[in-house]
Write a protein that holds these residues in place. Structure first.
Motif, PDB file in Angstrom:
ATOM      1  N   GLU A  61       0.832  -1.208   0.000  1.00 63.83           N
ATOM      2  CA  GLU A  61       0.000   0.000   0.000  1.00 63.83           C
ATOM      3  C   GLU A  61       0.866   1.257   0.000  1.00 63.83           C
ATOM      4  O   GLU A  61       0.528   2.260  -0.636  1.00 63.83           O
ATOM      5  CB  GLU A  61      -0.929   0.000   1.218  1.00 63.83           C
ATOM      6  CG  GLU A  61      -1.983   1.084   1.208  1.00 63.83           C
ATOM      7  CD  GLU A  61      -3.094   0.859   0.180  1.00 63.83           C
ATOM      8  OE1 GLU A  61      -3.981   1.714   0.077  1.00 63.83           O
ATOM      9  OE2 GLU A  61      -3.058  -0.189  -0.514  1.00 63.83           O
TER      10      GLU A  61
ATOM     11  N   LEU B  71      -9.136  -5.832  -1.165  1.00 64.60           N
ATOM     12  CA  LEU B  71      -8.771  -4.733  -0.274  1.00 64.60           C
ATOM     13  C   LEU B  71      -9.944  -4.384   0.628  1.00 64.60           C
ATOM     14  O   LEU B  71     -11.110  -4.601   0.260  1.00 64.60           O
ATOM     15  CB  LEU B  71      -8.372  -3.506  -1.083  1.00 64.60           C
ATOM     16  CG  LEU B  71      -7.024  -3.564  -1.802  1.00 64.60           C
ATOM     17  CD1 LEU B  71      -6.897  -2.361  -2.738  1.00 64.60           C
ATOM     18  CD2 LEU B  71      -5.874  -3.579  -0.810  1.00 64.60           C
ATOM     19  N   PRO B  72      -9.680  -3.848   1.819  1.00 59.92           N
ATOM     20  CA  PRO B  72     -10.781  -3.346   2.658  1.00 59.92           C
ATOM     21  C   PRO B  72     -11.590  -2.318   1.888  1.00 59.92           C
ATOM     22  O   PRO B  72     -11.075  -1.643   0.987  1.00 59.92           O
ATOM     23  CB  PRO B  72     -10.050  -2.704   3.843  1.00 59.92           C
ATOM     24  CG  PRO B  72      -8.707  -3.367   3.873  1.00 59.92           C
ATOM     25  CD  PRO B  72      -8.360  -3.664   2.443  1.00 59.92           C
ATOM     26  N   GLU B  73     -12.843  -2.193   2.234  1.00 63.33           N
ATOM     27  CA  GLU B  73     -13.721  -1.264   1.525  1.00 63.33           C
ATOM     28  C   GLU B  73     -13.153   0.143   1.538  1.00 63.33           C
ATOM     29  O   GLU B  73     -12.738   0.664   2.571  1.00 63.33           O
ATOM     30  CB  GLU B  73     -15.109  -1.262   2.177  1.00 63.33           C
ATOM     31  CG  GLU B  73     -16.120  -0.396   1.442  1.00 63.33           C
ATOM     32  CD  GLU B  73     -17.487  -0.460   2.080  1.00 63.33           C
ATOM     33  OE1 GLU B  73     -18.371   0.324   1.666  1.00 63.33           O
ATOM     34  OE2 GLU B  73     -17.673  -1.278   3.001  1.00 63.33           O
ATOM     35  N   ASP B  74     -13.106   0.744   0.376  1.00 58.95           N
ATOM     36  CA  ASP B  74     -12.601   2.110   0.233  1.00 58.95           C
ATOM     37  C   ASP B  74     -13.502   3.071   1.003  1.00 58.95           C
ATOM     38  O   ASP B  74     -14.709   3.118   0.791  1.00 58.95           O
ATOM     39  CB  ASP B  74     -12.569   2.476  -1.257  1.00 58.95           C
ATOM     40  CG  ASP B  74     -11.840   3.788  -1.526  1.00 58.95           C
ATOM     41  OD1 ASP B  74     -11.690   4.595  -0.591  1.00 58.95           O
ATOM     42  OD2 ASP B  74     -11.420   3.982  -2.672  1.00 58.95           O
ATOM     43  N   GLN B  75     -12.892   3.835   1.897  1.00 53.83           N
ATOM     44  CA  GLN B  75     -13.659   4.757   2.730  1.00 53.83           C
ATOM     45  C   GLN B  75     -13.773   6.157   2.129  1.00 53.83           C
ATOM     46  O   GLN B  75     -14.294   7.061   2.770  1.00 53.83           O
ATOM     47  CB  GLN B  75     -12.995   4.855   4.113  1.00 53.83           C
ATOM     48  CG  GLN B  75     -12.851   3.523   4.829  1.00 53.83           C
ATOM     49  CD  GLN B  75     -14.188   2.891   5.135  1.00 53.83           C
ATOM     50  OE1 GLN B  75     -15.083   3.552   5.656  1.00 53.83           O
ATOM     51  NE2 GLN B  75     -14.335   1.611   4.821  1.00 53.83           N
ATOM     52  N   THR B  76     -13.254   6.333   0.909  1.00 52.27           N
ATOM     53  CA  THR B  76     -13.159   7.685   0.370  1.00 52.27           C
ATOM     54  C   THR B  76     -14.358   8.102  -0.468  1.00 52.27           C
ATOM     55  O   THR B  76     -14.387   9.202  -0.988  1.00 52.27           O
ATOM     56  CB  THR B  76     -11.887   7.825  -0.488  1.00 52.27           C
ATOM     57  OG1 THR B  76     -11.946   6.889  -1.579  1.00 52.27           O
ATOM     58  CG2 THR B  76     -10.645   7.545   0.347  1.00 52.27           C
TER      59      THR B  76
ATOM     60  N   ASP C 144      -7.568   7.050   1.559  1.00 51.45           N
ATOM     61  CA  ASP C 144      -8.035   5.678   1.763  1.00 51.45           C
ATOM     62  C   ASP C 144      -7.278   5.076   2.950  1.00 51.45           C
ATOM     63  O   ASP C 144      -6.064   4.852   2.877  1.00 51.45           O
ATOM     64  CB  ASP C 144      -7.801   4.856   0.499  1.00 51.45           C
ATOM     65  CG  ASP C 144      -8.381   3.450   0.592  1.00 51.45           C
ATOM     66  OD1 ASP C 144      -8.818   3.063   1.696  1.00 51.45           O
ATOM     67  OD2 ASP C 144      -8.384   2.742  -0.430  1.00 51.45           O
ATOM     68  N   THR C 145      -7.981   4.810   4.030  1.00 52.76           N
ATOM     69  CA  THR C 145      -7.342   4.308   5.245  1.00 52.76           C
ATOM     70  C   THR C 145      -7.566   2.810   5.459  1.00 52.76           C
ATOM     71  O   THR C 145      -7.394   2.304   6.566  1.00 52.76           O
ATOM     72  CB  THR C 145      -7.864   5.079   6.470  1.00 52.76           C
ATOM     73  OG1 THR C 145      -9.301   4.955   6.538  1.00 52.76           O
ATOM     74  CG2 THR C 145      -7.490   6.554   6.383  1.00 52.76           C
ATOM     75  N   GLY C 146      -7.920   2.095   4.409  1.00 51.76           N
ATOM     76  CA  GLY C 146      -8.184   0.666   4.549  1.00 51.76           C
ATOM     77  C   GLY C 146      -6.983  -0.137   5.011  1.00 51.76           C
ATOM     78  O   GLY C 146      -7.123  -1.121   5.742  1.00 51.76           O
ATOM     79  N   VAL C 147      -5.776   0.243   4.589  1.00 50.80           N
ATOM     80  CA  VAL C 147      -4.546  -0.485   4.955  1.00 50.80           C
ATOM     81  C   VAL C 147      -3.606   0.390   5.769  1.00 50.80           C
ATOM     82  O   VAL C 147      -3.055  -0.043   6.775  1.00 50.80           O
ATOM     83  CB  VAL C 147      -3.831  -1.012   3.696  1.00 50.80           C
ATOM     84  CG1 VAL C 147      -2.540  -1.745   4.078  1.00 50.80           C
ATOM     85  CG2 VAL C 147      -4.741  -1.942   2.896  1.00 50.80           C
TER      86      VAL C 147
END
Length: 251
Positions: free
Chosen positions: A92, A132-137, A189-192
């Protein structure tokens, strides 16, 4: 009489390939191992250390250093779970470093990281292939623009408006690319990687480039602190970057 290829080398137009011998790879592994376990970087989690390292290697344009970086990880990570965390964060970080280092370096870095990891640990293919974790953006351009503007303002603080005016004057589309795409879609994007880790990654990825980008390094130093990093965290990230520069000079 010199051949054309020999002549090009003598004029310094073709770069040498760094770390292209087993001895050089072993030396690089020892160097990377030492910086990762140094007291000067211990304030950061191993995952954050590895993220800054990977982004710095990619941004410094030494993708061949990912092999010794992976060999060092094999010795440092306590188990497969910790290794997987480092690989996720490292990947990432290289991806996010695209915003300050450019696409060719990012592609090369991601390629070396993935292929090298899978060659050493075939089971790590699952780490690279997992969703990937769900995009929070946000899913729309407007949402990304709004989130990007918020993050941009948080990173640059009181200078954000002045910088916005400057960027807007340089090219009609530049500000939108930076705020909506770089900040809104990638950096926010704070997924990782969390925002604090992301700013530390930016410090490393910028510092290894040297020269005129020093102004941007200072901006992201302050940005990292605004995101919650301590001065010790910033100094640790800069130490990693400085050691990557030394590694490049040794190669």
């Amino acid at each position: 009489m010199l051949s054309c290829r020999r002549l090009v080398h003598t004029r310094g137009l073709l770069p040498k390939m760094p770390l292209d011998t087993p001895a050089a790879q072993d030396s690089a592994k020892a160097h990377i191992h030492a910086l990762c376990v140094s007291e000067r970087t211990a304030v950061l989690s191993l995952g954050c250390r590895y993220a800054v390292l990977c982004a710095s290697l990619s941004s410094a344009n030494i993708p061949t250093a990912f092999a010794p970086a992976l060999d060092a990880l094999a010795e440092i990570a306590v188990d497969e779970k910790e290794r997987a965390v480092c690989l996720r964060k490292g990947r990432e970080a290289v991806y996010k470093s695209y915003t300050v280092a450019g696409m060719p370096k990012t592609i090369n870095g991601l390629s070396e990281l993935r292929s090298g990891a899978i060659a050493r640990w075939p089971s790590s293919a699952a780490t690279f292939d997992e969703p990937l974790p769900e995009d929070q953006t946000g899913s729309t351009e407007q949402q990304r623009a709004e989130r990007g503007q918020v993050l941009f303002n948080e990173v640059y603080g009181r200078t954000a408006q002045r910088l916005t005016d400057i960027l807007g004057s340089l090219h009609p589309r530049l500000l939108s690319v930076i705020v909506t795409d770089a900040y809104g879609k990638i950096l926010a994007d704070t997924g990782v990687l969390g925002l604090e880790e992301t700013e530390l990654v930016m410090v490393g990825a910028l510092k290894v480039q040297g020269g005129p980008v020093a102004k941007q390094v200072e901006s992201h130093r302050r940005g990292a602190v605004r995101m919650g990093a301590s001065q010790s965290h910033v100094e640790a990230a800069e130490y990693i970057a400085d050691e990557v520069v030394r590694l490049k000079e040794m190669a």
